[in-house]
Write a protein that holds these residues in place. Structure first.
Motif, PDB file in Angstrom:
ATOM      1  N   GLN A   1      39.939  14.512 -10.778  1.00  0.00           N
ATOM      2  CA  GLN A   1      38.609  15.098 -10.776  1.00  0.00           C
ATOM      3  C   GLN A   1      38.103  15.277  -9.345  1.00  0.00           C
ATOM      4  OE1 GLN A   1      37.000  16.159 -13.376  1.00  0.00           O
ATOM      5  NE2 GLN A   1      34.945  16.523 -12.582  1.00  0.00           N
ATOM      6  N   ALA A   2      38.360  14.270  -8.508  1.00  0.00           N
ATOM      7  CA  ALA A   2      37.912  14.350  -7.112  1.00  0.00           C
ATOM      8  C   ALA A   2      38.619  15.490  -6.382  1.00  0.00           C
ATOM      9  CB  ALA A   2      38.169  13.021  -6.411  1.00  0.00           C
ATOM     10  N   ILE A   3      39.917  15.667  -6.646  1.00  0.00           N
ATOM     11  CA  ILE A   3      40.671  16.750  -6.008  1.00  0.00           C
ATOM     12  C   ILE A   3      40.103  18.110  -6.409  1.00  0.00           C
ATOM     13  CG2 ILE A   3      42.898  17.949  -5.995  1.00  0.00           C
ATOM     14  CD1 ILE A   3      44.230  15.186  -6.103  1.00  0.00           C
ATOM     15  N   ILE A   4      39.852  18.279  -7.705  1.00  0.00           N
ATOM     16  CA  ILE A   4      39.333  19.555  -8.178  1.00  0.00           C
ATOM     17  C   ILE A   4      37.945  19.816  -7.616  1.00  0.00           C
ATOM     18  CG2 ILE A   4      38.644  20.886 -10.209  1.00  0.00           C
ATOM     19  CD1 ILE A   4      41.691  20.569  -9.714  1.00  0.00           C
ATOM     20  N   GLN A   5      37.130  18.781  -7.508  1.00  0.00           N
ATOM     21  CA  GLN A   5      35.808  18.962  -6.920  1.00  0.00           C
ATOM     22  C   GLN A   5      35.910  19.381  -5.459  1.00  0.00           C
ATOM     23  OE1 GLN A   5      33.321  15.550  -7.601  1.00  0.00           O
ATOM     24  NE2 GLN A   5      33.037  16.021  -9.773  1.00  0.00           N
ATOM     25  N   GLU A   6      36.905  18.834  -4.738  1.00  0.00           N
ATOM     26  CA  GLU A   6      37.114  19.247  -3.350  1.00  0.00           C
ATOM     27  C   GLU A   6      37.584  20.699  -3.285  1.00  0.00           C
ATOM     28  OE1 GLU A   6      36.613  17.888  -0.248  1.00  0.00           O
ATOM     29  OE2 GLU A   6      35.359  16.585  -1.471  1.00  0.00           O
ATOM     30  N   VAL A   7      38.472  21.082  -4.230  1.00  0.00           N
ATOM     31  CA  VAL A   7      38.942  22.464  -4.280  1.00  0.00           C
ATOM     32  C   VAL A   7      37.777  23.411  -4.571  1.00  0.00           C
ATOM     33  CG1 VAL A   7      40.370  24.100  -5.582  1.00  0.00           C
ATOM     34  CG2 VAL A   7      41.308  21.886  -4.912  1.00  0.00           C
ATOM     35  N   VAL A   8      36.936  23.015  -5.524  1.00  0.00           N
ATOM     36  CA  VAL A   8      35.764  23.832  -5.864  1.00  0.00           C
ATOM     37  C   VAL A   8      34.858  23.980  -4.649  1.00  0.00           C
ATOM     38  CG1 VAL A   8      33.631  23.869  -7.221  1.00  0.00           C
ATOM     39  CG2 VAL A   8      35.804  23.324  -8.330  1.00  0.00           C
ATOM     40  N   LYS A   9      34.671  22.889  -3.925  1.00  0.00           N
ATOM     41  CA  LYS A   9      33.839  22.930  -2.721  1.00  0.00           C
ATOM     42  C   LYS A   9      34.424  23.895  -1.699  1.00  0.00           C
ATOM     43  CE  LYS A   9      31.922  19.887   0.857  1.00  0.00           C
ATOM     44  NZ  LYS A   9      31.831  18.475   1.320  1.00  0.00           N
ATOM     45  N   GLU A  10      35.739  23.857  -1.513  1.00  0.00           N
ATOM     46  CA  GLU A  10      36.399  24.749  -0.559  1.00  0.00           C
ATOM     47  C   GLU A  10      36.265  26.207  -0.995  1.00  0.00           C
ATOM     48  OE1 GLU A  10      40.431  23.459   0.125  1.00  0.00           O
ATOM     49  OE2 GLU A  10      39.798  21.357   0.151  1.00  0.00           O
ATOM     50  N   ILE A  11      36.395  26.446  -2.305  1.00  0.00           N
ATOM     51  CA  ILE A  11      36.270  27.808  -2.813  1.00  0.00           C
ATOM     52  C   ILE A  11      34.863  28.341  -2.571  1.00  0.00           C
ATOM     53  CG2 ILE A  11      36.203  29.204  -4.921  1.00  0.00           C
ATOM     54  CD1 ILE A  11      38.564  27.564  -5.963  1.00  0.00           C
ATOM     55  N   HIS A  12      33.869  27.519  -2.813  1.00  0.00           N
ATOM     56  CA  HIS A  12      32.485  27.960  -2.609  1.00  0.00           C
ATOM     57  C   HIS A  12      32.216  28.261  -1.136  1.00  0.00           C
ATOM     58  CE1 HIS A  12      30.171  27.475  -6.438  1.00  0.00           C
ATOM     59  NE2 HIS A  12      31.289  26.870  -6.771  1.00  0.00           N
ATOM     60  N   ALA A  13      32.866  27.521  -0.256  1.00  0.00           N
ATOM     61  CA  ALA A  13      32.664  27.734   1.174  1.00  0.00           C
ATOM     62  C   ALA A  13      33.378  28.984   1.670  1.00  0.00           C
ATOM     63  CB  ALA A  13      33.148  26.518   1.959  1.00  0.00           C
ATOM     64  N   ARG A  14      34.442  29.423   0.947  1.00  0.00           N
ATOM     65  CA  ARG A  14      35.261  30.528   1.451  1.00  0.00           C
ATOM     66  C   ARG A  14      35.521  31.598   0.387  1.00  0.00           C
ATOM     67  NH1 ARG A  14      40.642  28.258   3.099  1.00  0.00           N
ATOM     68  NH2 ARG A  14      40.880  30.398   3.828  1.00  0.00           N
ATOM     69  N   TYR A  15      34.684  31.678  -0.627  1.00  0.00           N
ATOM     70  CA  TYR A  15      34.893  32.596  -1.750  1.00  0.00           C
ATOM     71  C   TYR A  15      35.020  34.052  -1.299  1.00  0.00           C
ATOM     72  CZ  TYR A  15      30.062  33.982  -1.154  1.00  0.00           C
ATOM     73  OH  TYR A  15      28.891  34.468  -0.617  1.00  0.00           O
ATOM     74  N   TYR A  16      34.397  34.401  -0.177  1.00  0.00           N
ATOM     75  CA  TYR A  16      34.363  35.788   0.308  1.00  0.00           C
ATOM     76  C   TYR A  16      35.592  36.150   1.131  1.00  0.00           C
ATOM     77  CZ  TYR A  16      32.810  33.055   4.289  1.00  0.00           C
ATOM     78  OH  TYR A  16      32.734  32.099   5.268  1.00  0.00           O
ATOM     79  N   SER A  17      36.474  35.170   1.380  1.00  0.00           N
ATOM     80  CA  SER A  17      37.660  35.414   2.194  1.00  0.00           C
ATOM     81  C   SER A  17      38.898  35.518   1.300  1.00  0.00           C
ATOM     82  CB  SER A  17      37.851  34.282   3.208  1.00  0.00           C
ATOM     83  OG  SER A  17      38.171  33.070   2.542  1.00  0.00           O
ATOM     84  N   SER A  18      40.037  35.701   1.935  1.00  0.00           N
ATOM     85  CA  SER A  18      41.288  35.849   1.177  1.00  0.00           C
ATOM     86  C   SER A  18      41.911  34.488   0.884  1.00  0.00           C
ATOM     87  CB  SER A  18      42.276  36.721   1.960  1.00  0.00           C
ATOM     88  OG  SER A  18      42.512  36.149   3.247  1.00  0.00           O
ATOM     89  N   VAL A  19      41.105  33.546   0.372  1.00  0.00           N
ATOM     90  CA  VAL A  19      41.613  32.224   0.021  1.00  0.00           C
ATOM     91  C   VAL A  19      42.606  32.358  -1.131  1.00  0.00           C
ATOM     92  CG1 VAL A  19      39.642  31.842  -1.514  1.00  0.00           C
ATOM     93  CG2 VAL A  19      40.961  29.888  -0.682  1.00  0.00           C
ATOM     94  N   THR A  20      43.733  31.626  -1.046  1.00  0.00           N
ATOM     95  CA  THR A  20      44.779  31.732  -2.063  1.00  0.00           C
ATOM     96  C   THR A  20      45.010  30.391  -2.742  1.00  0.00           C
ATOM     97  OG1 THR A  20      46.587  31.181  -0.539  1.00  0.00           O
ATOM     98  CG2 THR A  20      45.930  33.521  -0.704  1.00  0.00           C
ATOM     99  N   VAL A  21      45.540  30.452  -3.956  1.00  0.00           N
ATOM    100  CA  VAL A  21      45.872  29.235  -4.697  1.00  0.00           C
ATOM    101  C   VAL A  21      46.952  28.452  -3.964  1.00  0.00           C
ATOM    102  CG1 VAL A  21      46.765  28.318  -6.879  1.00  0.00           C
ATOM    103  CG2 VAL A  21      45.219  30.283  -6.896  1.00  0.00           C
ATOM    104  N   HIS A  22      47.895  29.165  -3.351  1.00  0.00           N
ATOM    105  CA  HIS A  22      48.962  28.511  -2.588  1.00  0.00           C
ATOM    106  C   HIS A  22      48.377  27.671  -1.463  1.00  0.00           C
ATOM    107  CE1 HIS A  22      52.772  27.918  -0.510  1.00  0.00           C
ATOM    108  NE2 HIS A  22      52.169  28.298   0.603  1.00  0.00           N
ATOM    109  N   GLU A  23      47.425  28.218  -0.746  1.00  0.00           N
ATOM    110  CA  GLU A  23      46.805  27.506   0.364  1.00  0.00           C
ATOM    111  C   GLU A  23      46.039  26.287  -0.129  1.00  0.00           C
ATOM    112  OE1 GLU A  23      43.395  28.389   3.784  1.00  0.00           O
ATOM    113  OE2 GLU A  23      44.124  29.990   2.480  1.00  0.00           O
ATOM    114  N   LEU A  24      45.287  26.441  -1.202  1.00  0.00           N
ATOM    115  CA  LEU A  24      44.506  25.333  -1.752  1.00  0.00           C
ATOM    116  C   LEU A  24      45.423  24.224  -2.266  1.00  0.00           C
ATOM    117  CD1 LEU A  24      41.860  27.413  -3.738  1.00  0.00           C
ATOM    118  CD2 LEU A  24      41.420  26.041  -1.691  1.00  0.00           C
ATOM    119  N   ALA A  25      46.499  24.613  -2.937  1.00  0.00           N
ATOM    120  CA  ALA A  25      47.429  23.628  -3.484  1.00  0.00           C
ATOM    121  C   ALA A  25      48.127  22.861  -2.360  1.00  0.00           C
ATOM    122  CB  ALA A  25      48.458  24.318  -4.381  1.00  0.00           C
TER     123      ALA A  25
END
Length: 281
Positions: A174-198
């Protein structure tokens, strides 16, 4: 500023020391609900907050978050003081929306105890919010100051609430997913990829997709698109920016892709949505 109908802050209220007499019986709890979120900081005294499934004892230093639409009540058992902020989280920029979208318990009151340093920081943030909110002639940066102060309160809540949770394998997920969600919200407008997040969290792409879908109900890609559309709607309603400019600002690589996703989601074009939204204000 307090009269702006499309502003994210609905009201800021300080409550004075008071208690209810014990012979008031069933009238002890003031029960209600509202169509906006609430953050309340207890500065002194103690009491209880209730919801259909909860009865939480709270006291000085507790920061309480109540979701919109949740029927709740409260009672003061020792003279208390505090500050309540009522706000519409859907009118906040997307980068701080993760504090709401990451929650898996939307129908519960959430409370956390602030340490001395964070309590002082929260109090200063609330004082700044009050000053900006009650100003007769808001300055050009008043809305930004209000948003930053509110976001500070939400971050203090999230940090202390997260630290209080038990750590377990499921809790770590749960903590990992919350961190991922936080990162997505911070960079949603960029070319963020699942590979990079994983890779950042030492997970395989398939594992991250699975854990993310189990927690959030949608895939990471779908979540990113929904955030872009959410922010686009906020900009359509709160600014006069051109639709093509909004499309680029929220991260779509072309206006045609933006139009396609928007129509699929809302059933109408961005221009039609803007006209309807402005007419309803």
């Amino acid at each position: 500023m307090a009269h702006s109908e499309d502003h994210f802050v609905v009201s800021i209220e300080r409550f004075k020391p008071h208690t209810f007499e014990s012979d008031e019986g069933d009238g002890l709890f003031i029960s209600h609900s509202h169509a906006y979120d609430e953050l309340t900081l207890i500065l002194a005294g103690e009491g209880y907050y209730s919801s259909p499934e909860q009865n939480l004892k709270v006291g000085a230093g507790d920061l309480i978050r109540i979701p919109s639409g949740l029927h709740h009540g409260f009672v003061c058992t020792a003279p208390w003081q505090g500050v309540s902020v009522h706000f519409r989280h859907d009118k906040l920029p997307v980068h701080c929306q993760y504090l709401f979208h990451a929650s898996r318990e939307p129908n519960r009151i959430h409370s956390t105890q602030l340490g001395e340093g964070d309590l002082r920081w929260a109090s200063i943030s609330l004082e700044q919010m009050e000053r900006e909110w009650r100003a007769e002639r808001p300055g050009p940066d008043s809305a930004s100051c209000l948003r930053i102060a509110l976001e500070t309160l939400l971050l203090l809540f999230q940090r202390n609430h997260g630290n209080a949770k038990q750590t377990s394998e499921s809790g770590n997920d749960q903590a990992i997913i919350q961190e991922v969600v936080k990162e997505i919200h911070a960079r949603y407008y960029s070319s963020v990829t699942v590979h990079e997040l994983a890779a950042r969290h030492y997970l395989s792409e398939s594992n991250l997709r699975k854990k993310f879908a189990e927690t959030m109900g949608v895939s990471p890609k779908q979540y990113i698109i929904s955030l872009r559309l959410m922010e686009a709607k906020r900009l359509l309603q709160q600014t006069d920016k051109a639709i093509e400019s909004i499309s680029s600002e929220v991260g779509f690589t072309s206006s045609s892709r933006f139009y396609d996703f928007f129509v699929k989601s809302e059933g109408i074009t961005p221009l039609e949505w803007r006209k309807q939204a402005l007419q309803s204000v």
